[in-house]
Write an enzyme that holds these catalytic residues in place. Structure first.
Site, PDB file in Angstrom:
ATOM      1  N   TYR A   1       0.963  -0.989   0.045  1.00  0.00           N
ATOM      2  CA  TYR A   1       0.062  -0.140  -0.060  1.00  0.00           C
ATOM      3  C   TYR A   1       0.953   1.158  -0.069  1.00  0.00           C
ATOM      4  CZ  TYR A   1      -4.058   2.757   1.028  1.00  0.00           C
ATOM      5  OH  TYR A   1      -5.019   3.898   1.045  1.00  0.00           O
TER       6      TYR A   1
ATOM      7  N   ARG B   1      -6.836   3.065   3.010  1.00  0.00           N
ATOM      8  CA  ARG B   1      -7.324   1.766   2.923  1.00  0.00           C
ATOM      9  C   ARG B   1      -6.393   0.462   3.268  1.00  0.00           C
ATOM     10  NH1 ARG B   1     -12.464   1.532   0.470  1.00  0.00           N
ATOM     11  NH2 ARG B   1     -13.222   3.313  -0.211  1.00  0.00           N
TER      12      ARG B   1
ATOM     13  N   TRP C   1     -11.952  14.019  -2.516  1.00  0.00           N
ATOM     14  CA  TRP C   1     -10.682  13.627  -1.875  1.00  0.00           C
ATOM     15  C   TRP C   1      -9.709  14.874  -2.564  1.00  0.00           C
ATOM     16  CZ3 TRP C   1     -10.291  10.990   2.180  1.00  0.00           C
ATOM     17  CH2 TRP C   1     -11.182   9.937   2.778  1.00  0.00           C
TER      18      TRP C   1
HETATM   19  N1  LIG Z   1     -12.148  -0.299  -3.484  1.00  0.00           N
HETATM   20  C1  LIG Z   1     -10.755  -0.450  -3.670  1.00  0.00           C
HETATM   21  C2  LIG Z   1     -10.368   0.968  -3.871  1.00  0.00           C
HETATM   22  C3  LIG Z   1      -8.811   0.944  -4.211  1.00  0.00           C
HETATM   23  C4  LIG Z   1      -8.397   2.250  -4.144  1.00  0.00           C
HETATM   24  O1  LIG Z   1      -8.988   3.101  -4.982  1.00  0.00           O
HETATM   25  N2  LIG Z   1      -6.997   2.597  -4.173  1.00  0.00           N
HETATM   26  C5  LIG Z   1      -6.307   3.633  -4.229  1.00  0.00           C
HETATM   27  C6  LIG Z   1      -5.850   4.083  -2.970  1.00  0.00           C
HETATM   28  S1  LIG Z   1      -6.858   4.377  -1.553  1.00  0.00           S
HETATM   29  C7  LIG Z   1      -5.345   3.587  -5.528  1.00  0.00           C
HETATM   30  O2  LIG Z   1      -4.987   2.476  -5.549  1.00  0.00           O
HETATM   31  N3  LIG Z   1      -5.058   4.901  -6.101  1.00  0.00           N
HETATM   32  C8  LIG Z   1      -4.132   4.898  -7.097  1.00  0.00           C
HETATM   33  C9  LIG Z   1      -4.774   4.610  -8.664  1.00  0.00           C
HETATM   34  O3  LIG Z   1      -5.893   4.568  -8.692  1.00  0.00           O
HETATM   35  O4  LIG Z   1      -3.810   4.956  -9.452  1.00  0.00           O
HETATM   36  C10 LIG Z   1     -10.162  -1.115  -2.326  1.00  0.00           C
HETATM   37  O5  LIG Z   1     -11.125  -0.800  -1.144  1.00  0.00           O
HETATM   38  O6  LIG Z   1      -9.305  -1.461  -2.100  1.00  0.00           O
END
Ligand SMILES: N[C@@H](CCC(=O)N[C@@H](CS)C(=O)NCC(=O)O)C(=O)O
Length: 199
Positions: free
Chosen positions: A8, A14, A104
């Protein structure tokens, strides 16, 4: 015991539910925190292109709540009956719905702050009063002991508190759930030793 590797960013976000669950179970895992600047180069190698992911003996699992539910079942925090599981899921999904629509990021920082304040002012009271109703006079959201729902509430409300200090201050029963979660010795120890991040 399986080999666990969590990937992460260096935020609670998350990933924190998974970290709480490992702390609660006193289970060893690799807590890999990648930088936002490294992410674009890594993204295409991650199934579904999102974090967190959890590798279990080399198999990649995604979606934080799916992983959280799996670990909660291992930890005995997923509800004592099928009905309790549905009650827990209702709480997780209601909080998640709220977070999914939260503004966000916005290219314009002033606008972003304003949109966040408006969103919290308009929609947080409804979520909070529904959660308080669901808690009623119980000590924990579901049943008579801590579950995944209490952990998720604690983590998500900590994040929202960053955006609106005093976010849940008018809901003392909800705050008492947070106090109880944070007093669980394994969670308290994790909070003390985890990397300090804004959210
Ligand atoms: N519903 C998914 C959401 C995952 C998500 O949106 N992760 C974000 C960070 S909180 C991410 O990877 N963002 C980077 C991107 O989309 O490139 C979960 O709960 O794992």
């Amino acid at each position: 015991m399986p080999n666990y590797k969590l990937t992460y960013f260096n935020i609670r976000g998350r990933g924190e539910l998974i970290r709480y669950l490992f702390a609660y179970m006193d289970t060893a895992y690799e807590d890999i925190r990648i930088t936002f600047s490294d992410w674009p180069a890594i993204k295409s190698s991650i199934p579904y292109g999102k974090l967190p992911i959890l590798e279990i003996d080399g198999e990649v699992f995604h979606q934080s709540l799916a992983i959280g539910r799996y670990l909660a079942r291992e930890a005995g925090l997923a509800g004592k009956s099928n009905l309790d599981q549905a009650r827990i899921d209702g709480i997780l999904d209601s909080i998640d719905d709220f977070l999914l629509v939260f503004p966000w990021r916005d290219a314009d920082e002033t606008k972003q702050k304003q949109r966040q304040e408006e969103y919290l002012a308009n929609f947080a009271p409804e979520l909070l009063s529904n959660l308080e109703k669901c808690l009623g006079d119980k000590l924990w959201f579901v049943g008579n002991s801590v579950t995944l729902a209490d952990l998720f509430w604690d983590i998500c409300s900590d994040t929202l508190e960053v955006y609106k200090p005093g976010f849940a201050q008018n809901y003392p029963k909800l705050l008492s759930v947070k106090d109880k979660v944070k007093s669980i010795p394994a969670i308290a120890a994790w909070i003390k030793k985890r990397p300090q991040t804004r959210e």
